[in-house]
Design a protein around this motif. Structure first.
Motif, short mmCIF file in Angstrom:
data_model
loop_
_atom_site.label_atom_id
_atom_site.label_comp_id
_atom_site.label_asym_id
_atom_site.label_seq_id
_atom_site.Cartn_x
_atom_site.Cartn_y
_atom_site.Cartn_z
N UNK A 73 0.84 -1.19 0.00
CA UNK A 73 0.00 0.00 0.00
C UNK A 73 0.88 1.25 0.00
N UNK A 74 0.52 2.23 -0.83
CA UNK A 74 1.28 3.47 -0.93
C UNK A 74 0.33 4.65 -0.80
N UNK A 75 0.59 5.50 0.18
CA UNK A 75 -0.16 6.75 0.36
C UNK A 75 0.83 7.90 0.19
N UNK A 76 0.49 8.85 -0.67
CA UNK A 76 1.37 9.99 -0.93
C UNK A 76 0.61 11.29 -0.68
N UNK A 77 -0.15 11.34 0.38
CA UNK A 77 -1.02 12.47 0.66
C UNK A 77 -0.28 13.73 1.09
N UNK A 78 0.97 13.62 1.49
CA UNK A 78 1.75 14.78 1.90
C UNK A 78 2.50 15.46 0.76
N UNK A 79 2.24 15.00 -0.45
CA UNK A 79 2.90 15.57 -1.63
C UNK A 79 1.88 16.31 -2.49
N UNK A 80 2.23 17.52 -2.90
CA UNK A 80 1.36 18.25 -3.83
C UNK A 80 1.50 17.67 -5.23
N UNK A 81 2.73 17.30 -5.62
CA UNK A 81 2.99 16.70 -6.91
C UNK A 81 4.34 16.00 -6.88
#
Length: 86
Positions: A73-81
């Protein structure tokens, strides 16, 4: 915040099957402080179940990679882009 962390280069192996290009050279923008940097510059905290990637400037969470074999599982919610062109 613990000083016991690795740099983003530790993600080269675990993320090689997720992205076509080497993630350590990819550039991303922190959604919290707007710092733009390569993933290799991030602070990575390891755990038996995965990794937490934090911004080196503000220490906020950029991404979380959890290994729940056979799922990853990969969450990248702290990145704008992120620039995935490598």
């Amino acid at each position: 915040m613990s000083d016991n962390f690795l740099d983003g280069n530790v993600l080269a192996g675990p993320m090689s099957d997720v992205f076509e290009h080497d993630i350590t050279t990819m550039i991303g923008e922190c959604a919290h402080c707007r710092n733009v940097a390569a993933f290799a510059e991030a602070m990575v905290f390891g755990a038996p179940m995965g990794f937490v990637l934090r911004c080196r400037k503000c220490s906020e969470v950029l991404a979380v990679l959890v290994d729940q074999t056979p799922r990853r599982l990969l969450a990248m919610t702290g990145l704008r882009w992120i620039d995935i062109t490598g």
